[in-house]
Write a protein that holds these residues in place. Structure first.
Motif, mmCIF file in Angstrom:
data_model
loop_
_atom_site.group_PDB
_atom_site.id
_atom_site.type_symbol
_atom_site.label_atom_id
_atom_site.label_comp_id
_atom_site.label_asym_id
_atom_site.label_seq_id
_atom_site.Cartn_x
_atom_site.Cartn_y
_atom_site.Cartn_z
ATOM 1 N N ARG A 48 0.834 -1.210 0.000
ATOM 2 C CA ARG A 48 0.000 0.000 0.000
ATOM 3 C C ARG A 48 0.861 1.250 0.000
ATOM 4 O O ARG A 48 0.619 2.196 -0.773
ATOM 5 N N VAL A 51 2.574 1.862 -3.412
ATOM 6 C CA VAL A 51 1.630 2.406 -4.393
ATOM 7 C C VAL A 51 1.352 3.873 -4.086
ATOM 8 O O VAL A 51 1.329 4.723 -4.991
ATOM 9 N N ASP A 56 5.764 1.946 -9.358
ATOM 10 C CA ASP A 56 5.024 1.184 -10.363
ATOM 11 C C ASP A 56 5.231 -0.321 -10.232
ATOM 12 O O ASP A 56 4.291 -1.093 -10.402
ATOM 13 N N ALA A 139 -3.344 -6.963 -5.671
ATOM 14 C CA ALA A 139 -4.737 -6.905 -6.101
ATOM 15 C C ALA A 139 -5.532 -5.926 -5.251
ATOM 16 O O ALA A 139 -6.376 -5.177 -5.765
ATOM 17 N N HIS A 141 -4.452 -3.272 -3.684
ATOM 18 C CA HIS A 141 -4.025 -1.874 -3.736
ATOM 19 C C HIS A 141 -3.724 -1.380 -5.151
ATOM 20 O O HIS A 141 -3.186 -0.288 -5.327
ATOM 21 N N GLY A 142 -4.089 -2.169 -6.150
ATOM 22 C CA GLY A 142 -4.048 -1.685 -7.517
ATOM 23 C C GLY A 142 -2.678 -1.684 -8.172
ATOM 24 O O GLY A 142 -2.468 -0.966 -9.158
ATOM 25 N N ALA A 143 -1.750 -2.473 -7.649
ATOM 26 C CA ALA A 143 -0.438 -2.591 -8.291
ATOM 27 C C ALA A 143 -0.523 -3.646 -9.383
ATOM 28 O O ALA A 143 -0.994 -4.759 -9.148
ATOM 29 N N THR A 144 -0.072 -3.321 -10.571
ATOM 30 C CA THR A 144 -0.202 -4.246 -11.700
ATOM 31 C C THR A 144 1.073 -5.024 -11.995
ATOM 32 O O THR A 144 1.029 -6.035 -12.694
#
Length: 376
Positions: A48, A51, A56, A139, A141-144
């Motif tokens: 978290r 991010v 990235d 997943a 916290h939106g990290a790809t």
């Protein structure tokens, strides 16, 4: 073109996490379920914060590991007793400083067993738990994009020295065979694999102080050969490799120059190259990459350290941008990723940089990458 951001891997651990790791390290009774929950929650918070700082390509911060190299003693058989300690040559030149470091607790204390038997995997339970924790946190916290660190055969041989195999090369070959499955498991999980290889530079002034630079390079070449054997069949574009001269504040006057190990470093079967360029001893070595640009294969991505990991100065974003622009002019911005010199939590519970300042540095790195992206 946007220059992406990452770092070397380890990040500061909370005191509760450190206490649990060391309780297990000392063989004290502990609750495995509580340990697992703590590592899961700590990893999620670490992701978290990455991010939030604008990173990235994130990692699990090596949350569950006692250190980036010696963690293997918990996952592989063949290790017991203790390895000899050998202070870096630069610290020996300044004994009053070395004494001060020891007196102030400036050197981490953790077990470094010898290799006293056959090295074999105990199973991948701990690795699979680390992978699951990282992917779940990404997943949430939106990290790809994510990466996971693993020790190279060479760095294991540096810290966990051989007292079993007949030769150093035989030990490296055994480590190569043992680590191959760990490497593949990380890549098969959809993560980048990062190999930590301070043995390609740091070990020159630790374990091989009596050799010439040329003699040491031959040793480093054997380390790369063992590493590449373990990477056989793995797509180099999914592999990162990190070289460093030791993540400690010290004179570093005995560091082998980047120019001397440059060609060896490029031989690792990894596309992304992470290296130091921020600290005062190696900041000038961006010129090596400029002057030897013709030797850099087209598939290599440069990940220079644009923030230092041994001081609590927070780099100005303009300084970060300036550093990135130098490399963008050498290979193009599409082949540059912003990184850190080393990890911020190389050893559990030990790090020169305050945890909150570590994330401030990552945020400055992200802002500097945005500035550089706009200019190149």
């Amino acid at each position: 073109m946007t220059i992406r951001t990452t770092h070397v891997g380890s990040l500061p651990r909370t005191q509760e996490t450190v206490d649990m790791i060391f309780a297990r390290e000392r063989g004290e009774p502990y609750d495995p379920d509580a340990f697992a929950a703590q590592m899961r929650d700590a990893c999620a918070e670490t992701v978290r914060r990455q991010v939030e700082a604008g990173v990235d390509i994130v990692s699990d911060g090596e949350t569950s590991k006692i250190s980036y190299a010696t963690y293997v003693k918990d996952r592989y058989t063949g290790f017991s007793g203790d390895s000899p300690r050998n202070a870096p040559a630069d610290l020996k030149l300044f004994p009053s400083f070395l004494k001060r470091l020891a007196a102030d607790g400036g050197t981490p204390k953790y077990a470094r067993p010898m290799c006293t038997g056959e090295v074999r995997s105990k199973g991948q339970g701990e690795l699979q738990a680390d992978i699951a924790n990282l992917k779940s946190a990404m997943a949430a916290h939106g990290a790809t994009e994510g990466f996971m660190n693993a020790a190279s055969p060479g760095v294991i041989s540096l810290f966990l020295q051989n007292d079993h195999y007949p030769t150093r090369d035989a030990y490296l070959a055994a480590l190569s065979d043992a680590m191959a499955a760990e490497y593949r498991t990380i890549v098969d999980a959809g993560l980048y694999l990062q190999l930590d290889c301070p043995d390609l530079a740091l070990s020159r002034h630790m374990l091989f102080q009596d050799l010439s630079d040329a003699e040491f390079v031959k040793i480093a070449e054997s380390h790369v050969a063992a590493l590449n054997a373990a990477l056989s069949g793995i797509d180099p574009s999914r592999v990162r490799v990190h070289i460093c001269w030791g993540n400690y504040e010290g004179p570093h006057v005995c560091d082998i120059p980047m120019d001397a190990v440059f060609a060896t470093f490029l031989k690792v079967a990894a596309s992304q190259l992470l290296f130091e360029t921020s600290n005062p001893r190696h900041a000038h070595e961006w010129q090596v990459w400029r002057d030897r640009a013709a030797e850099i294969p087209d598939d290599k991505v440069l990940v220079p350290g644009v923030v230092d990991t041994t001081t609590n100065f927070v780099e100005h974003p303009e300084v970060v941008a300036e550093r990135l622009e130098r490399f963008a002019r050498i290979v193009g911005p599409e082949r540059v990723i912003a990184g850190s010199d080393c990890g911020f939590g190389t050893f559990a519970g030990f790090g020169a940089v305050d945890p909150d300042i570590a994330y401030a540095k990552l945020a400055a790195m992200a802002e500097g990458a945005r500035l550089a992206s706009a200019r190149v």
